[in-house]
Design a protein around this motif. Structure first.
Motif, PDB file in Angstrom:
ATOM      1  N   VAL A   1       0.843  -1.200   0.000  1.00  0.00           N
ATOM      2  CA  VAL A   1       0.000   0.000   0.000  1.00  0.00           C
ATOM      3  C   VAL A   1       0.876   1.247   0.000  1.00  0.00           C
ATOM      4  O   VAL A   1       0.420   2.343   0.324  1.00  0.00           O
ATOM      5  CB  VAL A   1      -0.950   0.023   1.220  1.00  0.00           C
ATOM      6  N   ALA A   2       2.137   1.071  -0.373  1.00  0.00           N
ATOM      7  CA  ALA A   2       3.083   2.181  -0.320  1.00  0.00           C
ATOM      8  C   ALA A   2       2.677   3.344  -1.212  1.00  0.00           C
ATOM      9  O   ALA A   2       2.922   4.507  -0.873  1.00  0.00           O
ATOM     10  CB  ALA A   2       4.483   1.683  -0.712  1.00  0.00           C
TER      11      ALA A   2
ATOM     12  N   VAL B   1      -4.406   5.632   4.147  1.00  0.00           N
ATOM     13  CA  VAL B   1      -3.413   4.668   4.613  1.00  0.00           C
ATOM     14  C   VAL B   1      -2.570   5.339   5.698  1.00  0.00           C
ATOM     15  O   VAL B   1      -2.054   6.440   5.497  1.00  0.00           O
ATOM     16  CB  VAL B   1      -2.498   4.181   3.460  1.00  0.00           C
ATOM     17  N   THR B   2      -2.431   4.676   6.849  1.00  0.00           N
ATOM     18  CA  THR B   2      -1.654   5.234   7.941  1.00  0.00           C
ATOM     19  C   THR B   2      -0.160   5.118   7.656  1.00  0.00           C
ATOM     20  O   THR B   2       0.270   4.306   6.836  1.00  0.00           O
ATOM     21  CB  THR B   2      -1.966   4.514   9.263  1.00  0.00           C
ATOM     22  N   LEU B   3       0.628   5.919   8.364  1.00  0.00           N
ATOM     23  CA  LEU B   3       2.076   5.870   8.211  1.00  0.00           C
ATOM     24  C   LEU B   3       2.614   4.502   8.622  1.00  0.00           C
ATOM     25  O   LEU B   3       3.549   3.978   8.008  1.00  0.00           O
ATOM     26  CB  LEU B   3       2.724   6.968   9.067  1.00  0.00           C
ATOM     27  N   GLN B   4       1.995   3.899   9.639  1.00  0.00           N
ATOM     28  CA  GLN B   4       2.418   2.577  10.092  1.00  0.00           C
ATOM     29  C   GLN B   4       2.194   1.527   8.998  1.00  0.00           C
ATOM     30  O   GLN B   4       3.032   0.656   8.769  1.00  0.00           O
ATOM     31  CB  GLN B   4       1.664   2.190  11.358  1.00  0.00           C
ATOM     32  N   SER B   5       1.043   1.610   8.320  1.00  0.00           N
ATOM     33  CA  SER B   5       0.775   0.673   7.229  1.00  0.00           C
ATOM     34  C   SER B   5       1.753   0.866   6.086  1.00  0.00           C
ATOM     35  O   SER B   5       2.189  -0.098   5.447  1.00  0.00           O
ATOM     36  CB  SER B   5      -0.667   0.840   6.736  1.00  0.00           C
ATOM     37  N   HIS B   6       2.096   2.130   5.803  1.00  0.00           N
ATOM     38  CA  HIS B   6       3.093   2.394   4.773  1.00  0.00           C
ATOM     39  C   HIS B   6       4.411   1.717   5.117  1.00  0.00           C
ATOM     40  O   HIS B   6       5.051   1.094   4.263  1.00  0.00           O
ATOM     41  CB  HIS B   6       3.312   3.908   4.630  1.00  0.00           C
ATOM     42  N   ALA B   7       4.826   1.820   6.380  1.00  0.00           N
ATOM     43  CA  ALA B   7       6.090   1.231   6.804  1.00  0.00           C
ATOM     44  C   ALA B   7       6.038  -0.297   6.710  1.00  0.00           C
ATOM     45  O   ALA B   7       6.987  -0.944   6.247  1.00  0.00           O
ATOM     46  CB  ALA B   7       6.418   1.667   8.229  1.00  0.00           C
ATOM     47  N   LYS B   8       4.909  -0.891   7.135  1.00  0.00           N
ATOM     48  CA  LYS B   8       4.779  -2.341   7.108  1.00  0.00           C
ATOM     49  C   LYS B   8       4.755  -2.885   5.684  1.00  0.00           C
ATOM     50  O   LYS B   8       5.118  -4.038   5.445  1.00  0.00           O
ATOM     51  CB  LYS B   8       3.513  -2.773   7.848  1.00  0.00           C
TER      52      LYS B   8
ATOM     53  N   GLU C   1     -14.873 -16.301 -10.404  1.00  0.00           N
ATOM     54  CA  GLU C   1     -13.698 -15.570 -10.870  1.00  0.00           C
ATOM     55  C   GLU C   1     -14.047 -14.736 -12.096  1.00  0.00           C
ATOM     56  O   GLU C   1     -14.871 -15.132 -12.925  1.00  0.00           O
ATOM     57  CB  GLU C   1     -12.564 -16.537 -11.207  1.00  0.00           C
ATOM     58  N   ALA C   2     -13.440 -13.571 -12.186  1.00  0.00           N
ATOM     59  CA  ALA C   2     -13.652 -12.675 -13.321  1.00  0.00           C
ATOM     60  C   ALA C   2     -12.296 -12.253 -13.882  1.00  0.00           C
ATOM     61  O   ALA C   2     -11.255 -12.488 -13.273  1.00  0.00           O
ATOM     62  CB  ALA C   2     -14.456 -11.447 -12.894  1.00  0.00           C
ATOM     63  N   ARG C   3     -12.340 -11.625 -15.033  1.00  0.00           N
ATOM     64  CA  ARG C   3     -11.120 -11.110 -15.643  1.00  0.00           C
ATOM     65  C   ARG C   3     -10.701  -9.826 -14.936  1.00  0.00           C
ATOM     66  O   ARG C   3     -11.531  -8.965 -14.631  1.00  0.00           O
ATOM     67  CB  ARG C   3     -11.367 -10.843 -17.128  1.00  0.00           C
ATOM     68  N   LEU C   4      -9.418  -9.691 -14.664  1.00  0.00           N
ATOM     69  CA  LEU C   4      -8.926  -8.489 -14.001  1.00  0.00           C
ATOM     70  C   LEU C   4      -8.995  -7.307 -14.963  1.00  0.00           C
ATOM     71  O   LEU C   4      -8.412  -7.345 -16.052  1.00  0.00           O
ATOM     72  CB  LEU C   4      -7.482  -8.690 -13.536  1.00  0.00           C
ATOM     73  N   PRO C   5      -9.714  -6.240 -14.596  1.00  0.00           N
ATOM     74  CA  PRO C   5      -9.778  -5.063 -15.474  1.00  0.00           C
ATOM     75  C   PRO C   5      -8.392  -4.472 -15.727  1.00  0.00           C
ATOM     76  O   PRO C   5      -7.512  -4.511 -14.861  1.00  0.00           O
ATOM     77  CB  PRO C   5     -10.665  -4.093 -14.690  1.00  0.00           C
ATOM     78  N   ALA C   6      -8.215  -3.919 -16.894  1.00  0.00           N
ATOM     79  CA  ALA C   6      -6.915  -3.386 -17.286  1.00  0.00           C
ATOM     80  C   ALA C   6      -6.474  -2.236 -16.395  1.00  0.00           C
ATOM     81  O   ALA C   6      -5.272  -2.012 -16.204  1.00  0.00           O
ATOM     82  CB  ALA C   6      -6.966  -2.939 -18.745  1.00  0.00           C
ATOM     83  N   ASP C   7      -7.419  -1.498 -15.843  1.00  0.00           N
ATOM     84  CA  ASP C   7      -7.079  -0.320 -15.050  1.00  0.00           C
ATOM     85  C   ASP C   7      -6.886  -0.627 -13.568  1.00  0.00           C
ATOM     86  O   ASP C   7      -6.601   0.281 -12.784  1.00  0.00           O
ATOM     87  CB  ASP C   7      -8.184   0.742 -15.200  1.00  0.00           C
ATOM     88  N   SER C   8      -7.024  -1.884 -13.166  1.00  0.00           N
ATOM     89  CA  SER C   8      -6.947  -2.224 -11.745  1.00  0.00           C
ATOM     90  C   SER C   8      -5.574  -1.925 -11.155  1.00  0.00           C
ATOM     91  O   SER C   8      -5.461  -1.399 -10.046  1.00  0.00           O
ATOM     92  CB  SER C   8      -7.294  -3.706 -11.533  1.00  0.00           C
ATOM     93  N   GLY C   9      -4.510  -2.245 -11.889  1.00  0.00           N
ATOM     94  CA  GLY C   9      -3.170  -1.986 -11.383  1.00  0.00           C
ATOM     95  C   GLY C   9      -2.929  -0.512 -11.118  1.00  0.00           C
ATOM     96  O   GLY C   9      -2.310  -0.139 -10.113  1.00  0.00           O
ATOM     97  N   ARG C  10      -3.424   0.343 -12.002  1.00  0.00           N
ATOM     98  CA  ARG C  10      -3.262   1.794 -11.806  1.00  0.00           C
ATOM     99  C   ARG C  10      -4.122   2.284 -10.650  1.00  0.00           C
ATOM    100  O   ARG C  10      -3.707   3.128  -9.861  1.00  0.00           O
ATOM    101  CB  ARG C  10      -3.631   2.540 -13.098  1.00  0.00           C
ATOM    102  N   TRP C  11      -5.346   1.742 -10.538  1.00  0.00           N
ATOM    103  CA  TRP C  11      -6.258   2.196  -9.474  1.00  0.00           C
ATOM    104  C   TRP C  11      -5.700   1.848  -8.102  1.00  0.00           C
ATOM    105  O   TRP C  11      -5.725   2.664  -7.184  1.00  0.00           O
ATOM    106  CB  TRP C  11      -7.641   1.558  -9.664  1.00  0.00           C
ATOM    107  N   TRP C  12      -5.190   0.611  -7.955  1.00  0.00           N
ATOM    108  CA  TRP C  12      -4.691   0.149  -6.661  1.00  0.00           C
ATOM    109  C   TRP C  12      -3.194   0.421  -6.481  1.00  0.00           C
ATOM    110  O   TRP C  12      -2.631   0.119  -5.424  1.00  0.00           O
ATOM    111  CB  TRP C  12      -4.968  -1.340  -6.503  1.00  0.00           C
TER     112      TRP C  12
END
Length: 311
Positions: free
Chosen positions: A136-137, A144-151, A214-225
């Motif tokens: 989640v960096a 996202v909390t700073l702690q989650s970023h570090a983890k 199961e479904a196909r992963l949308p093309a924009d998912s990587g950019r969104w997440w």
């Protein structure tokens, strides 16, 4: 013909659950570059949809690039059509595909185009969309909390994130799960570069999903997440009878600008807000003098002010 539901990419079209549910129209004007798909072609494409279906509801992601958004509005502006609704739900890609499917299911019911368009906001509140992430960096869609970023920099750490209807983030440990829906759902998941075991074996049972597919992963998912190490998921109401009852139970009003029916507080086609109910008039004292006769110029019809954003 039912109202057309249009999407901006083929990966937002989920398979029809039955032979009655129509498919979505994939707008080539959104898929192809303006260099290869001219404005004239885009106008012809949209005009054809209007001619065949009467009204078109376009689902354009809130995360879409500015150039795509500008092109959608340019098409509607050049056509000068009030039969095109451009909706921009703030949902992750797989959640948006689920919303498109629900609108496709409801398009064959007896809902008017205005009700169908404004129902998108209502249905979005009942879609539980999130993802299992390896990091989640760089995530900026959910707090996202700073702690989650570090983890997230620790090898092997995974996070479960819920984007809608209420943002939530947890570290995947033991039996920890995300808060889920209190109603029956079907869960879809689409795997990227992570194994889907936690989603199917832990989250789905905790949410009491009636079905998992199961479904196909949308093309924009990587950019969104903001990472390719993910498994995206979305749980929503699959039964058209329940969806119909949900939408039909909401009070309907007429848009004061374009005249279409709507539910909620905003028209899906012209975006005009529902006027606030008039305040109760104060009682007139019995001793008040009679009103003076109106001057002759007051008999002229009043000119209705244009809502903001309309010309």
């Amino acid at each position: 013909m039912p109202t057309a539901i249009a999407v901006t990419g083929p990966d937002l079209v989920l398979p029809s659950p039955d032979r009655h549910t129509p498919s979505a129209a994939v707008l080539q004007s959104a898929v192809q570059s303006p260099r290869t798909y001219s404005l004239d072609q885009a106008l012809t494409e949209m005009h054809t949809l209007i001619e065949h279906h009467g009204y078109v509801i376009v689902l354009c992601p809130a995360s879409a690039r500015p150039a795509l958004v500008q092109r959608m509005y340019a098409i509607r502006s050049v056509l000068e059509s009030d039969r095109i609704a451009i909706l921009r739900p703030d949902l992750p890609p797989l959640g948006l595909a689920v919303l498109a499917l629900q609108l496709r299911q409801l398009s064959i019911c007896d809902f008017s185009p205005g009700v169908l368009a404004s129902a998108a906001r209502l249905l979005s509140h009942y879609i539980y969309a999130g993802a299992l992430l390896g990091s989640v960096a760089k995530l900026d869609r959910v707090p996202v909390t700073l702690q989650s970023h570090a983890k997230s920099w620790m090898p092997g750490t995974q996070f479960a994130v819920l984007a809608t209807p209420r943002p939530e983030l947890i570290k995947v440990t033991g039996e920890a799960t995300l808060p889920g829906p209190g109603f029956g759902t079907k869960m879809l998941y689409a795997a990227g570069q992570l194994a889907s075991g936690w989603v199917t074996e832990t989250l789905a049972p905790a949410w009491r999903a009636q079905e998992v597919a199961e479904a196909r992963l949308p093309a924009d998912s990587g950019r969104w997440w903001a990472t390719g190490k993910l498994v995206e998921f979305a749980a929503a109401i699959p039964d058209i009878s329940v969806l119909y009852q949900l939408v039909s139970s909401v009070r309907r009003d007429d848009c004061h600008w374009c005249g279409l029916e709507l539910i909620g507080d905003r028209c899906g086609f012209c975006a005009a807000p529902l006027p606030a109910p008039p305040e109760r008039a104060a009682p007139t004292p019995t001793t008040a003098p009679a009103p003076a006769p109106a001057p002759a110029s007051a008999s002229a019809p009043a000119v209705r002010a244009l809502p903001r954003g309309r010309t």
